[in-house]
Write a protein that holds these residues in place. Structure first.
Motif, PDB file in Angstrom:
ATOM      1  N   LEU A  82      79.015 -33.548  26.945  1.00 42.49           N
ATOM      2  CA  LEU A  82      80.209 -33.435  26.098  1.00 42.49           C
ATOM      3  C   LEU A  82      80.193 -34.542  25.052  1.00 42.49           C
ATOM      4  O   LEU A  82      80.064 -35.717  25.376  1.00 42.49           O
ATOM      5  CB  LEU A  82      81.470 -33.543  26.953  1.00 42.49           C
ATOM      6  N   ASP A  83      80.318 -34.145  23.785  1.00 46.62           N
ATOM      7  CA  ASP A  83      80.326 -35.111  22.683  1.00 46.62           C
ATOM      8  C   ASP A  83      81.667 -35.041  21.956  1.00 46.62           C
ATOM      9  O   ASP A  83      82.022 -34.007  21.389  1.00 46.62           O
ATOM     10  CB  ASP A  83      79.185 -34.808  21.706  1.00 46.62           C
ATOM     11  N   LEU A  84      82.396 -36.140  21.997  1.00 46.49           N
ATOM     12  CA  LEU A  84      83.726 -36.203  21.378  1.00 46.49           C
ATOM     13  C   LEU A  84      83.818 -37.305  20.329  1.00 46.49           C
ATOM     14  O   LEU A  84      84.910 -37.732  19.961  1.00 46.49           O
ATOM     15  CB  LEU A  84      84.782 -36.439  22.461  1.00 46.49           C
ATOM     16  N   ARG A  85      82.688 -37.770  19.839  1.00 48.60           N
ATOM     17  CA  ARG A  85      82.708 -38.840  18.858  1.00 48.60           C
ATOM     18  C   ARG A  85      83.390 -38.417  17.561  1.00 48.60           C
ATOM     19  O   ARG A  85      83.495 -37.246  17.252  1.00 48.60           O
ATOM     20  CB  ARG A  85      81.272 -39.313  18.569  1.00 48.60           C
ATOM     21  N   VAL A  86      83.852 -39.391  16.819  1.00 48.50           N
ATOM     22  CA  VAL A  86      84.492 -39.187  15.517  1.00 48.50           C
ATOM     23  C   VAL A  86      85.754 -38.334  15.645  1.00 48.50           C
ATOM     24  O   VAL A  86      85.998 -37.414  14.880  1.00 48.50           O
ATOM     25  CB  VAL A  86      83.515 -38.579  14.477  1.00 48.50           C
ATOM     26  N   ASN A  87      86.534 -38.616  16.659  1.00 42.83           N
ATOM     27  CA  ASN A  87      87.876 -38.063  16.806  1.00 42.83           C
ATOM     28  C   ASN A  87      88.848 -39.234  16.963  1.00 42.83           C
ATOM     29  O   ASN A  87      88.431 -40.394  16.979  1.00 42.83           O
ATOM     30  CB  ASN A  87      87.939 -37.128  18.024  1.00 42.83           C
ATOM     31  N   LEU A 134      78.578 -38.151  28.538  1.00 39.01           N
ATOM     32  CA  LEU A 134      79.801 -38.115  27.748  1.00 39.01           C
ATOM     33  C   LEU A 134      79.695 -39.100  26.604  1.00 39.01           C
ATOM     34  O   LEU A 134      79.381 -40.271  26.806  1.00 39.01           O
ATOM     35  CB  LEU A 134      81.009 -38.469  28.621  1.00 39.01           C
ATOM     36  N   ARG A 135      79.943 -38.622  25.409  1.00 36.65           N
ATOM     37  CA  ARG A 135      79.914 -39.484  24.230  1.00 36.65           C
ATOM     38  C   ARG A 135      81.302 -39.463  23.583  1.00 36.65           C
ATOM     39  O   ARG A 135      81.818 -38.407  23.238  1.00 36.65           O
ATOM     40  CB  ARG A 135      78.848 -39.032  23.238  1.00 36.65           C
ATOM     41  N   ILE A 136      81.841 -40.647  23.427  1.00 34.11           N
ATOM     42  CA  ILE A 136      83.194 -40.759  22.881  1.00 34.11           C
ATOM     43  C   ILE A 136      83.372 -42.152  22.286  1.00 34.11           C
ATOM     44  O   ILE A 136      82.872 -43.129  22.816  1.00 34.11           O
ATOM     45  CB  ILE A 136      84.245 -40.506  23.989  1.00 34.11           C
ATOM     46  N   CYS A 137      84.047 -42.221  21.157  1.00 33.14           N
ATOM     47  CA  CYS A 137      84.308 -43.522  20.547  1.00 33.14           C
ATOM     48  C   CYS A 137      85.498 -43.384  19.610  1.00 33.14           C
ATOM     49  O   CYS A 137      86.050 -42.304  19.433  1.00 33.14           O
ATOM     50  CB  CYS A 137      83.083 -44.038  19.802  1.00 33.14           C
ATOM     51  N   LEU A 138      85.885 -44.472  18.970  1.00 34.60           N
ATOM     52  CA  LEU A 138      86.999 -44.464  18.033  1.00 34.60           C
ATOM     53  C   LEU A 138      86.646 -43.674  16.789  1.00 34.60           C
ATOM     54  O   LEU A 138      85.487 -43.371  16.530  1.00 34.60           O
ATOM     55  CB  LEU A 138      87.377 -45.900  17.654  1.00 34.60           C
ATOM     56  N   LEU A 139      87.664 -43.381  15.984  1.00 39.50           N
ATOM     57  CA  LEU A 139      87.479 -42.623  14.748  1.00 39.50           C
ATOM     58  C   LEU A 139      86.656 -43.428  13.758  1.00 39.50           C
ATOM     59  O   LEU A 139      86.968 -44.571  13.462  1.00 39.50           O
ATOM     60  CB  LEU A 139      88.843 -42.285  14.129  1.00 39.50           C
ATOM     61  N   TYR A 140      85.580 -42.797  13.228  1.00 42.56           N
ATOM     62  CA  TYR A 140      84.758 -43.422  12.201  1.00 42.56           C
ATOM     63  C   TYR A 140      84.687 -42.517  10.982  1.00 42.56           C
ATOM     64  O   TYR A 140      85.017 -41.346  11.053  1.00 42.56           O
ATOM     65  CB  TYR A 140      83.337 -43.684  12.722  1.00 42.56           C
ATOM     66  N   THR A 141      84.181 -43.060   9.881  1.00 47.71           N
ATOM     67  CA  THR A 141      84.107 -42.266   8.659  1.00 47.71           C
ATOM     68  C   THR A 141      82.690 -42.093   8.145  1.00 47.71           C
ATOM     69  O   THR A 141      82.433 -41.245   7.312  1.00 47.71           O
ATOM     70  CB  THR A 141      84.940 -42.930   7.543  1.00 47.71           C
ATOM     71  N   SER A 142      81.749 -42.898   8.604  1.00 49.34           N
ATOM     72  CA  SER A 142      80.393 -42.822   8.083  1.00 49.34           C
ATOM     73  C   SER A 142      79.498 -41.990   8.980  1.00 49.34           C
ATOM     74  O   SER A 142      79.732 -41.851  10.170  1.00 49.34           O
ATOM     75  CB  SER A 142      79.795 -44.236   7.949  1.00 49.34           C
ATOM     76  N   ASP A 143      78.430 -41.445   8.391  1.00 46.28           N
ATOM     77  CA  ASP A 143      77.469 -40.683   9.166  1.00 46.28           C
ATOM     78  C   ASP A 143      76.747 -41.572  10.159  1.00 46.28           C
ATOM     79  O   ASP A 143      76.368 -41.140  11.239  1.00 46.28           O
ATOM     80  CB  ASP A 143      76.437 -40.016   8.236  1.00 46.28           C
ATOM     81  N   ALA A 144      76.551 -42.837   9.787  1.00 43.95           N
ATOM     82  CA  ALA A 144      75.873 -43.767  10.689  1.00 43.95           C
ATOM     83  C   ALA A 144      76.703 -43.970  11.948  1.00 43.95           C
ATOM     84  O   ALA A 144      76.181 -43.996  13.056  1.00 43.95           O
ATOM     85  CB  ALA A 144      75.648 -45.101   9.988  1.00 43.95           C
ATOM     86  N   ALA A 145      78.013 -44.081  11.773  1.00 41.43           N
ATOM     87  CA  ALA A 145      78.882 -44.289  12.934  1.00 41.43           C
ATOM     88  C   ALA A 145      78.920 -43.058  13.812  1.00 41.43           C
ATOM     89  O   ALA A 145      79.176 -43.136  15.006  1.00 41.43           O
ATOM     90  CB  ALA A 145      80.292 -44.634  12.462  1.00 41.43           C
TER      91      ALA A 145
END
Length: 201
Positions: free
Chosen positions: A150-155, A177-188
């Motif tokens: 499950l990938d929930l990054r960039v939310n 599981l992949r999850i992190c804070l909201l980012y705006t760049s493609d690198a993030a």
């Protein structure tokens, strides 16, 4: 018109859209033809469509590989998510890629309420405007018992949800599981993830 008034109008419209979406979903009892007809009636009045461009796109993708459905970057809305949730053939999909769309919490809810996603093993929900409300729904779903990745990054989420999802026990096969804070760049967008053994990936 002030920014506060604009924001209130947007909030009211979102509330109306959610009410319409849920009303269509439950009144049609998940019948794909009835959902399509109801959405067309709401959005297009007396105009009739034999099939939508969205439907044709889904059909083409599933024809290529019935087990993999890639719908990344298609600007999928909650209404289209309701349509997708009952699409014939979705029950065979094992890898579902929905990154970079506009599902929001409402679209996620109708998708997770569908028994047709029970074979999904890999789900990509990156960049879909999902918030705490959507995660609460995800943590209670009974239709992702076979989910492994499950990938929930960039939310709009914090890493504390890693532990919360594990504690709920509704995703017994989840190993990554992949999850992190909201980012705006493609690198993030390629930020750190974690498997359920605690290792960084």
């Amino acid at each position: 018109m002030s920014s506060d008034e604009i924001n209130q109008d947007e909030y009211d419209q979102d509330a109306n859209n959610k009410e319409m979406l849920l009303d269509i979903f439950y009144k049609t009892k998940g019948n794909i033809d009835d959902i399509n007809a109801a959405i067309d009636k709401k959005l297009f009045g007396k105009q009739k469509r034999s099939s939508t461009l969205f439907e044709k796109y889904i059909r083409a993708r599933l024809t290529l590989n019935p087990k993999v459905l890639n719908l990344a970057g298609q600007e999928i809305t909650p209404i289209e998510a309701a349509y997708l949730s009952q699409y014939p053939g979705l029950e065979k999909v094992e890898k579902l890629d929905l990154r970079k769309n506009r599902l929001g919490d409402e679209g996620l809810e109708v998708l997770l309420n569908s028994e047709k996603i029970r074979n999904v093993q890999e789900l990509d929900l990156r960049n879909n405007q999902i918030t705490r409300q959507g995660m609460l729904i995800l943590s209670k779903t009974e239709n992702l018992l076979n989910l492994q990745r499950l990938d929930l990054r960039v939310n709009k989420l914090g890493k504390r949800w890693e532990g919360k999802l594990k504690e709920q026990g509704q995703l017994p096969k989840l190993s990554q599981l992949r999850i992190c804070l909201l980012y705006t760049s493609d690198a993030a967008d390629e930020g750190l993830g974690v498997d359920l053994g605690g290792r960084r990936i």
